[in-house]
Design a protein around this motif. Structure first.
Motif, PDB file in Angstrom:
ATOM      1  N   GLU A   1       0.814  -1.153  -0.134  1.00  0.00           N
ATOM      2  CA  GLU A   1      -0.038   0.039   0.129  1.00  0.00           C
ATOM      3  C   GLU A   1       0.980   1.143   0.143  1.00  0.00           C
ATOM      4  OE1 GLU A   1      -2.536  -0.063   3.535  1.00  0.00           O
ATOM      5  OE2 GLU A   1      -3.427  -1.768   2.919  1.00  0.00           O
TER       6      GLU A   1
ATOM      7  N   GLU B   1       1.261   5.228   0.962  1.00  0.00           N
ATOM      8  CA  GLU B   1       0.543   6.467   1.599  1.00  0.00           C
ATOM      9  C   GLU B   1       1.223   7.483   1.198  1.00  0.00           C
ATOM     10  OE1 GLU B   1      -1.841   4.872   5.281  1.00  0.00           O
ATOM     11  OE2 GLU B   1       0.165   5.406   5.493  1.00  0.00           O
TER      12      GLU B   1
ATOM     13  N   GLU C   1      -6.384   9.936   3.560  1.00  0.00           N
ATOM     14  CA  GLU C   1      -5.965   9.469   4.942  1.00  0.00           C
ATOM     15  C   GLU C   1      -6.182  10.081   5.936  1.00  0.00           C
ATOM     16  OE1 GLU C   1      -4.992   6.901   6.897  1.00  0.00           O
ATOM     17  OE2 GLU C   1      -5.516   5.064   5.426  1.00  0.00           O
TER      18      GLU C   1
ATOM     19  N   GLU D   1      -4.138   7.426   0.277  1.00  0.00           N
ATOM     20  CA  GLU D   1      -3.659   6.156   0.135  1.00  0.00           C
ATOM     21  C   GLU D   1      -4.045   5.501  -0.946  1.00  0.00           C
ATOM     22  OE1 GLU D   1      -4.060   3.465   3.514  1.00  0.00           O
ATOM     23  OE2 GLU D   1      -4.447   1.776   2.114  1.00  0.00           O
TER      24      GLU D   1
END
Ligand code: GLU
Ligand code: MG
Length: 458
Positions: free
Chosen positions: A145, A147, A200, A207
């Motif tokens: 992921e 971010e 986020e 994200e």
């Protein structure tokens, strides 16, 4: 590299170049990620791709010893001015860049002049670990992921969030809707299967998650997504940071790694007789990783600033424990929705951040998982609460340890770990430790504000 390999690669490159020319590409960016986690590049004009594919592009081995501020440490096996490596583009991943018109990108593996794999090449190492599991009939599927926080001013060093809306707020999607559309458009054009994007918690933070693929592919995708976000931001006069900590207070940027283990097309993390449906092999693989998290942090949380993020009650996973859907456990077990568990079940390792060299981190994770399989490791009891909320005595009784609170502690665990030593080899272990110590020295005496400031953009 077999002698027949060079003409084979030249042939592939010739065909690829003809296709790229038709799509308006002039230059190809050939990247690798250094020990400190920075993506470094050499570029060739399209006409030179064929030569680069066969013979590689020259690059000094000194990059193994670079720090985040471009200073250079001297390790026992890296840091000297002598030598030449060859960057061999992996044409299977050649991608036309949508947000940088006229450019294509391709990740490289590093060889020596005689065609032997450079012992400190992280991408080759990750591929070797994938091969070891494959030899045992196992396949890992993974995704990282991403971010990031967006600031106004493409050249501004101060961080001023480019949006004002609340965490997860639709307002933030409205404010930067053209920007986010361009990110999605660019990734779709580049063949990256995005699964989700959302605002986020932190100021200016977003994200993006992508579909799982083989671990080397997932590491490549991580590099590509980051550079795409950076490029779209720059085109809109904005600046993206993936730093573990962007402002001293509040939540940071993580780079959570999802992993599932498969045998013969079946997910070993679902449909089994273990806790929450874990299969025996899936559990051992996860347990191997959980056991080695302190050492793995030297790969996955590689900066002094990483430990400003990795604190309790910030969703960063600061405790070495696991739990179903527990966002304060370093290892969150994700089962997915009923009916889709065979596809969806995986572990999410949360304690890492985007300063990690994703290839090195994948290699370490796979080696740790493999060790868990070999020893038939079992997971401890799961934790279904925020471990920070338990009394220290209860945490101790339940065997929940805090992860290293400093880079120095993580490096100590890393150097003492026999499994990582065997997987990475003496040279890479030494270089990783030297680079981490170099960074610790670089920030000696700096207060958190200064650490954050100096680690925000590289
Ligand atoms: N930003 C948090 C981190 O530092 C993670 C938030 C989330 O759970 O997605 O890892
Ligand atoms: Mg998140």
């Amino acid at each position: 590299m077999e002698p027949t390999e060079r003409p084979r690669r030249a042939d592939l490159a010739r065909h690829a170049a003809a296709d790229l020319a038709g799509r308006g590409v002039c230059g190809v960016a050939v990247t690798w990620v250094d020990t400190s986690g920075i993506t470094r590049v050499k570029a060739v004009p399209l006409a030179r791709l064929e030569h680069a594919a066969a013979w590689g592009i020259g690059a000094s081995p000194v990059f193994d010893a670079f720090l985040l501020d471009d200073s250079i440490v001297s390790g026992r096996f890296a840091g000297g001015p002598v030598g030449d490596l060859r960057l061999h583009p992996d044409l299977g991943r050649l991608t036309v860049l949508a947000a940088q018109p006229g450019w294509a990108w391709v990740p490289a593996d590093r060889y020596d002049q005689d065609g032997a794999v450079h012992p400190q090449d992280a991408r080759s190492l990750a591929r070797r670990e994938v091969g070891r599991l494959a030899a045992a009939g196992l396949e890992v599927r993974s995704a990282v992921e991403v971010e990031w926080c967006v600031s106004v001013g493409a050249m501004e060093d101060a961080f001023t969030p480019a949006c004002q809306g609340p965490a997860y707020g639709m307002t933030r999607l409205v404010e930067l809707s053209d920007y986010l559309r361009e990110v999605l458009d660019a990734l779709a054009a580049q063949g990256v299967p995005v699964e989700q994007v959302h605002p986020e918690y932190a100021a200016g933070q977003y994200e993006l998650s992508v579909a799982a693929e083989d671990p080397v592919g997932a590491a490549d995708t991580f590099v590509l997504v980051r550079e795409t976000v950076r490029a779209v931001s720059a085109r809109r006069g904005l600046r993206a940071t993936f730093a573990a900590k962007v402002l001293v207070d509040g939540v940071g940027n993580g780079a959570h790694v999802h992993l599932s283990l498969w045998r013969d097309g079946t997910n070993a993390m679902a449909g089994g007789s273990g806790r929450y449906g874990l299969g025996e092999e899936g559990e051992s693989f996860a347990a191997g990783i959980l056991l080695r998290l302190p050492a793995l942090l030297a790969l996955g949380a590689p900066r002094v600033a990483s430990y400003l993020r990795l604190v309790p009650s910030h969703w960063a996973g600061a405790f070495a424990c696991w739990g179903r859907e527990n966002r304060e456990a370093a290892m969150r077990f994700v089962t997915g929705a009923a009916g889709n568990r065979e596809q969806a079940a995986n572990v999410e390792v949360k304690c890492f951040d985007a300063a990690a060299n994703p290839y090195l981190l994948m290699a370490g994770l796979l080696a740790a998982g493999r060790a868990g399989l070999e020893t038939k490791a079992r997971l401890p009891e799961p934790v279904e609460v925020d471990p920070a909320g338990l009394e220290p005595a209860e945490r101790a009784a339940r065997g929940i340890a805090a992860l290293p609170a400093t880079l120095a502690e993580a490096v100590e665990a890393f150097e003492a770990d026999p499994v990582l030593a065997a997987a990475l080899g003496e040279e890479l272990i030494d270089t990783v430790a030297a680079v981490r110590r170099g960074e610790i020295a670089l920030f000696a005496g700096a207060d958190p504000a200064e650490v954050v400031e100096r680690s925000r953009w590289p």
